[in-house]
Design an enzyme around this catalytic site. Structure first.
Site, mmCIF file in Angstrom:
data_model
loop_
_atom_site.group_PDB
_atom_site.id
_atom_site.type_symbol
_atom_site.label_atom_id
_atom_site.label_comp_id
_atom_site.label_asym_id
_atom_site.label_seq_id
_atom_site.Cartn_x
_atom_site.Cartn_y
_atom_site.Cartn_z
ATOM 1 N N GLU A 76 -3.947 6.963 -4.714
ATOM 2 C CA GLU A 76 -4.445 6.314 -5.944
ATOM 3 C C GLU A 76 -5.831 6.815 -6.317
ATOM 4 O O GLU A 76 -6.648 7.045 -5.427
ATOM 5 C CB GLU A 76 -4.507 4.791 -5.731
ATOM 6 C CG GLU A 76 -3.137 4.186 -5.621
ATOM 7 C CD GLU A 76 -3.173 2.673 -5.420
ATOM 8 O OE1 GLU A 76 -4.197 2.049 -5.719
ATOM 9 O OE2 GLU A 76 -2.162 2.130 -4.972
ATOM 10 N N HIS A 135 -1.315 -0.671 -9.854
ATOM 11 C CA HIS A 135 -1.923 -1.556 -8.837
ATOM 12 C C HIS A 135 -2.455 -2.846 -9.479
ATOM 13 O O HIS A 135 -3.650 -3.124 -9.441
ATOM 14 C CB HIS A 135 -3.044 -0.824 -8.079
ATOM 15 C CG HIS A 135 -3.395 -1.477 -6.772
ATOM 16 N ND1 HIS A 135 -3.785 -0.769 -5.657
ATOM 17 C CD2 HIS A 135 -3.426 -2.783 -6.407
ATOM 18 C CE1 HIS A 135 -4.041 -1.613 -4.657
ATOM 19 N NE2 HIS A 135 -3.835 -2.836 -5.094
ATOM 20 N N ARG A 147 0.847 -1.188 0.000
ATOM 21 C CA ARG A 147 0.000 0.000 0.000
ATOM 22 C C ARG A 147 0.881 1.236 0.000
ATOM 23 O O ARG A 147 1.871 1.302 0.743
ATOM 24 C CB ARG A 147 -0.902 0.045 1.232
ATOM 25 C CG ARG A 147 -2.091 -0.895 1.203
ATOM 26 C CD ARG A 147 -3.150 -0.481 0.170
ATOM 27 N NE ARG A 147 -4.312 -1.336 0.212
ATOM 28 C CZ ARG A 147 -4.472 -2.467 -0.489
ATOM 29 N NH1 ARG A 147 -3.519 -2.868 -1.308
ATOM 30 N NH2 ARG A 147 -5.575 -3.164 -0.392
HETATM 31 C C1 8YV Z 1 -6.832 -6.337 -4.944
HETATM 32 C C2 8YV Z 1 -5.198 -5.627 -3.133
HETATM 33 O O1 8YV Z 1 -6.849 -6.389 -6.307
HETATM 34 O O2 8YV Z 1 -6.312 -7.449 -2.143
HETATM 35 C C3 8YV Z 1 -5.688 -6.429 -1.988
HETATM 36 O O3 8YV Z 1 -5.430 -5.988 -0.848
HETATM 37 O O4 8YV Z 1 -4.525 -4.685 -2.957
HETATM 38 C C4 8YV Z 1 -5.468 -5.879 -4.550
HETATM 39 O O5 8YV Z 1 -4.425 -6.588 -5.085
HETATM 40 C C5 8YV Z 1 -7.867 -5.381 -4.464
HETATM 41 O O6 8YV Z 1 -7.906 -5.336 -3.082
HETATM 42 C C6 8YV Z 1 -9.228 -5.689 -4.976
HETATM 43 O O7 8YV Z 1 -10.207 -5.102 -4.175
#
Ligand code: 8YV
Length: 328
Positions: free
Chosen positions: A272, A290, A243
């Site tokens: 983002e 992402h 993140r």
């Molecule tokens: C997902 C992500 O695509 O799962 C996670 O925490 O950061 C991502 O890779 C995203 O959350 C989909 O909602």
């Protein structure tokens, strides 16, 4: 399960097989146009559904949760990270929260490894140069990067993904170092020949590449603060597939620009989908939108987990990926 199907509001378009099963099992409200929901749309959703299926881009904050009708009993998030949901507010309202851990591990570790390779070996830069028609031919000193083999990789957050990154990195001759809230099991440490650093500050000062693999929580916000980034060697690289909020992006950009760090591979950003324009102007970065977990297989597995979490909840069982209420 009662004969009346629960109303399940899905905020974004999911893979077809997942949506079809969603329709078969529940009274599903799908987002066919796949348009990101406005705050008003989200409020409408929490007022009309028994279950909300949000994704990382939906800010389910305290205000949204306060607007929820009493019928909203479950937030079954499509994703592993849960920093977009105000857990304290959900807990207060007695709303159960689930996520989709485990099924993104290998894909995200692959992407992390790709960035670890790409930045020191100047993949992005080389591709941009070639596409721009600026390649004049091979030369001994052309586009020299830095060798991966034999370098030290410092993993910040040795959970599922951090460990999967370490396993891959070993194959590329990197030595494994890590900082984590807790030391990992002895046999994992032995298998990876990993060195544990209790002090993150100390680890940062000694690494060639640092990979951010911890979740974003109030405790990890700007864990890679400006002060800590400044402890790193100018020859070092930072990779982040977790993140953006874990890293002080402003200081990171300044250091990359001023040569205080050699490069960065980023899949995530602090604000983002906005990306700091200064980053876009830098050559020593590889920037991805992402997509760490963006594989068809992964998305289907995530959907399957969401389906199971909803189904078990309404069957009166504890959903397997329960984040809230917390297990004691
Ligand atoms: C997902 C992500 O695509 O799962 C996670 O925490 O950061 C991502 O890779 C995203 O959350 C989909 O909602």
């Amino acid at each position: 399960m009662s004969t009346k199907k629960p109303v399940v509001f899905v905020t974004r378009k999911l893979p077809d097989p997942v949506e079809t099963r969603m329709m078969e099992l529940f009274d599903a409200r799908l987002n066919v146009a796949d348009k990101a929901l406005s705050r008003e749309d989200l409020i409408g959703a929490v007022q009309s559904a028994d279950v909300l299926v949000p994704t990382v881009t939906d800010r389910v904050d305290a205000q949204i949760i306060a607007e929820a009708a009493p019928r909203l009993k479950l937030i079954a998030s499509f994703g592993t990270g849960i920093d977009h949901i105000d857990l304290a507010a959900a807990s207060e309202r007695g709303i159960t929260v689930t996520n989709t851990p485990g099924v993104l591990t290998e894909d995200t570790a692959d992407m992390t490894m790709a960035l670890i390779l790409s930045v020191p070996r100047r993949l992005g830069e080389g591709e941009r140069l070639l596409r721009a028609g600026k390649w004049t031919g091979w030369a001994p000193n052309f586009m020299l990067g830095r060798r991966i083999w034999g370098k030290r990789l410092g993993i910040l957050g040795m959970g599922r993904i951090g460990t999967a990154v370490a396993r891959r990195a070993r194959g590329f001759g990197l030595s494994i170092h890590y900082h984590n809230r807790n030391r990992v099991a002895e046999d994992t440490e032995a298998e990876l020949e990993a060195t544990y650093w209790e002090s993150l500050d100390q680890m940062l000062a000694h690494m060639d590449i640092v990979s951010v693999n911890c979740p974003h929580t109030p405790a990890t916000y700007h864990l890679l603060s400006g002060r800590r980034l400044k402890l790193m060697q100018p020859s070092a690289y930072v990779v982040n597939t977790s993140r953006g909020e874990v890293v002080d992006e402003e200081v990171l950009v300044q250091m990359l620009r001023d040569g205080e760090l050699s490069g960065a591979g980023l899949d995530v950003y602090e604000h983002e989908p906005k990306v700091n324009p200064e980053l876009l102007a830098l050559d020593n970065v590889v920037l991805l939108p992402h997509i760490g977990s963006a594989t068809l297989e992964g998305r289907i597995d995530m959907g399957e987990k969401v389906l199971i979490n909803i189904r078990t909840f309404f069957d009166g069982h504890r959903p397997p990926d329960r984040v809230l209420p917390q297990l004691l």
